[in-house]
Design a protein around this motif. Structure first.
Motif, PDB file in Angstrom:
ATOM      1  N   ALA A  73       0.832  -1.207   0.000  1.00 52.51           N
ATOM      2  CA  ALA A  73       0.000   0.000   0.000  1.00 52.51           C
ATOM      3  C   ALA A  73       0.865   1.254   0.000  1.00 52.51           C
ATOM      4  N   ILE A  74       1.897   1.260   0.834  1.00 50.20           N
ATOM      5  CA  ILE A  74       2.787   2.424   0.912  1.00 50.20           C
ATOM      6  C   ILE A  74       3.550   2.602  -0.391  1.00 50.20           C
ATOM      7  N   ALA A  75       4.024   1.492  -0.967  1.00 50.48           N
ATOM      8  CA  ALA A  75       4.771   1.572  -2.232  1.00 50.48           C
ATOM      9  C   ALA A  75       3.911   2.105  -3.367  1.00 50.48           C
ATOM     10  N   SER A  76       2.594   1.877  -3.286  1.00 42.79           N
ATOM     11  CA  SER A  76       1.692   2.369  -4.334  1.00 42.79           C
ATOM     12  C   SER A  76       1.487   3.874  -4.251  1.00 42.79           C
ATOM     13  N   GLY A  77       1.906   4.452  -3.132  1.00 41.73           N
ATOM     14  CA  GLY A  77       1.744   5.891  -2.957  1.00 41.73           C
ATOM     15  C   GLY A  77       0.354   6.312  -2.516  1.00 41.73           C
ATOM     16  N   ARG A  78      -0.493   5.341  -2.175  1.00 42.32           N
ATOM     17  CA  ARG A  78      -1.861   5.656  -1.777  1.00 42.32           C
ATOM     18  C   ARG A  78      -2.002   5.633  -0.259  1.00 42.32           C
ATOM     19  N   ARG A  79      -2.832   6.504   0.260  1.00 41.89           N
ATOM     20  CA  ARG A  79      -3.140   6.545   1.680  1.00 41.89           C
ATOM     21  C   ARG A  79      -4.192   5.489   2.031  1.00 41.89           C
ATOM     22  N   ILE A  80      -4.298   5.195   3.306  1.00 37.91           N
ATOM     23  CA  ILE A  80      -5.405   4.381   3.814  1.00 37.91           C
ATOM     24  C   ILE A  80      -6.354   5.358   4.494  1.00 37.91           C
ATOM     25  N   PRO A  81      -7.408   5.791   3.822  1.00 38.09           N
ATOM     26  CA  PRO A  81      -8.240   6.853   4.393  1.00 38.09           C
ATOM     27  C   PRO A  81      -9.070   6.414   5.585  1.00 38.09           C
ATOM     28  N   VAL A  82      -9.459   5.126   5.625  1.00 37.13           N
ATOM     29  CA  VAL A  82     -10.356   4.649   6.690  1.00 37.13           C
ATOM     30  C   VAL A  82      -9.907   3.276   7.182  1.00 37.13           C
ATOM     31  N   TYR A  83      -9.960   3.100   8.483  1.00 35.59           N
ATOM     32  CA  TYR A  83      -9.664   1.822   9.132  1.00 35.59           C
ATOM     33  C   TYR A  83     -10.840   1.491  10.038  1.00 35.59           C
ATOM     34  N   VAL A  84     -11.435   0.324   9.873  1.00 34.17           N
ATOM     35  CA  VAL A  84     -12.592  -0.085  10.658  1.00 34.17           C
ATOM     36  C   VAL A  84     -12.210  -1.291  11.515  1.00 34.17           C
ATOM     37  N   ASN A  85     -12.446  -1.155  12.818  1.00 32.18           N
ATOM     38  CA  ASN A  85     -12.095  -2.246  13.725  1.00 32.18           C
ATOM     39  C   ASN A  85     -12.928  -2.147  14.999  1.00 32.18           C
ATOM     40  N   GLY A  86     -12.998  -3.217  15.735  1.00 33.71           N
ATOM     41  CA  GLY A  86     -13.731  -3.250  16.987  1.00 33.71           C
ATOM     42  C   GLY A  86     -12.869  -2.848  18.162  1.00 33.71           C
ATOM     43  N   ALA A  87     -13.378  -3.069  19.376  1.00 31.54           N
ATOM     44  CA  ALA A  87     -12.631  -2.755  20.597  1.00 31.54           C
ATOM     45  C   ALA A  87     -13.148  -3.618  21.731  1.00 31.54           C
ATOM     46  N   ASP A  88     -12.309  -3.797  22.733  1.00 27.58           N
ATOM     47  CA  ASP A  88     -12.710  -4.511  23.945  1.00 27.58           C
ATOM     48  C   ASP A  88     -13.217  -3.547  25.006  1.00 27.58           C
ATOM     49  N   GLU A  89     -12.694  -2.310  24.990  1.00 26.65           N
ATOM     50  CA  GLU A  89     -13.190  -1.252  25.866  1.00 26.65           C
ATOM     51  C   GLU A  89     -13.023   0.096  25.169  1.00 26.65           C
ATOM     52  N   ILE A  90     -13.952   1.014  25.467  1.00 22.32           N
ATOM     53  CA  ILE A  90     -13.900   2.376  24.939  1.00 22.32           C
ATOM     54  C   ILE A  90     -14.205   3.329  26.090  1.00 22.32           C
ATOM     55  N   ASP A  91     -13.341   4.331  26.298  1.00 15.75           N
ATOM     56  CA  ASP A  91     -13.652   5.315  27.331  1.00 15.75           C
ATOM     57  C   ASP A  91     -14.240   6.574  26.691  1.00 15.75           C
ATOM     58  N   PRO A  92     -14.676   7.552  27.471  1.00 15.89           N
ATOM     59  CA  PRO A  92     -15.330   8.730  26.886  1.00 15.89           C
ATOM     60  C   PRO A  92     -14.455   9.539  25.932  1.00 15.89           C
TER      61      PRO A  92
END
Length: 223
Positions: A73-92
């Motif tokens: 991906a980096i070699a292609s010169g393109r950014r990763i605009p969005v990353y979607v993932n879960g979580a085990d905990e989230i604070d405010p």
């Protein structure tokens, strides 16, 4: 709604954040798996996915979705605009604990390479202070005892995740008994423990947006 229905609902809510024709970072775990399945079912065309684990990469390929390494991906010169993932905990503040599935190092790498981190979870993962969920630490096998001793000095109760080896060939210590009032500072402190690869605190690179599902629907939380 069942726990699985809540995961499906929030995974579906993340689909509008995918940018067609561009690269997409994809996480690991049960909620991320629903997101992958829905991404394929909706036939959203992307340039390729950068997966945070071998399991997610296999699931993406199983749906016919192109998987790239981060180097590609980096070699292609393109950014990763969005990353979607879960979580085990989230604070405010949208600081997270991740790594229940053992993919924390690669998850943290993809998060660091992405412009926007969209976290998807159900409301049971929301806490006022991180630490109820044992904090995963990826450890080089040789340093297991050393790191466990140092974690105990910091007030934690480390336990080896039995029968588990990460995609990187390392071990996981799950650390209970922590109350993490300053996640970014504690993340940095843990990073300096010799023998650790990384820890499951996502605070210096926290989520930019959290989509949280409950019986009342999906709400958006912003950092």
């Amino acid at each position: 709604m069942t726990a699985d229905e809540l995961k499906i609902a929030v995974a579906r809510a993340a689909l509008p954040h995918v940018i067609p024709g561009d690269l997409l970072g994809v996480g690991t775990g049960s909620t991320a798996n629903h997101f992958i399945d829905l991404l394929a079912a909706e036939k959203i065309e992307i340039a390729g996915a950068i997966a945070s684990s071998e399991a997610s990469a296999a699931r993406l390929r199983g749906h016919g979705i192109k998987v790239l390494t981060l180097d590609e991906a980096i070699a292609s010169g393109r950014r990763i605009p969005v990353y979607v993932n879960g979580a085990d905990e989230i604070d405010p503040g949208l600081n997270l604990i991740k790594g229940g599935g053992g993919a924390l190092t690669r998850e943290k790498i993809v998060a660091a390479a992405s412009d926007c981190f969209v976290c998807i979870a159900d409301s049971s993962k929301c806490v006022n202070m991180l630490g109820r969920f044992p904090l995963p630490i990826e450890v080089v096998p040789m340093a297991l005892g050393l790191v466990a001793r140092e974690l105990a000095k910091l007030g934690g109760v480390p336990k080896l995740r039995e029968g588990f080896v990460t995609d990187n060939g390392n071990l996981i210590l799950d650390v209970a008994g922590l109350k993490i009032a300053e996640p970014a500072l504690f993340e940095s402190e843990l990073d300096h423990l010799t023998g650790t690869v990384t820890n499951g605190l996502f605070a210096r690179r926290r989520a930019d947006l959290a989509l949280v599902s409950s019986a009342d629907g999906v709400r958006a939380l912003h950092a």
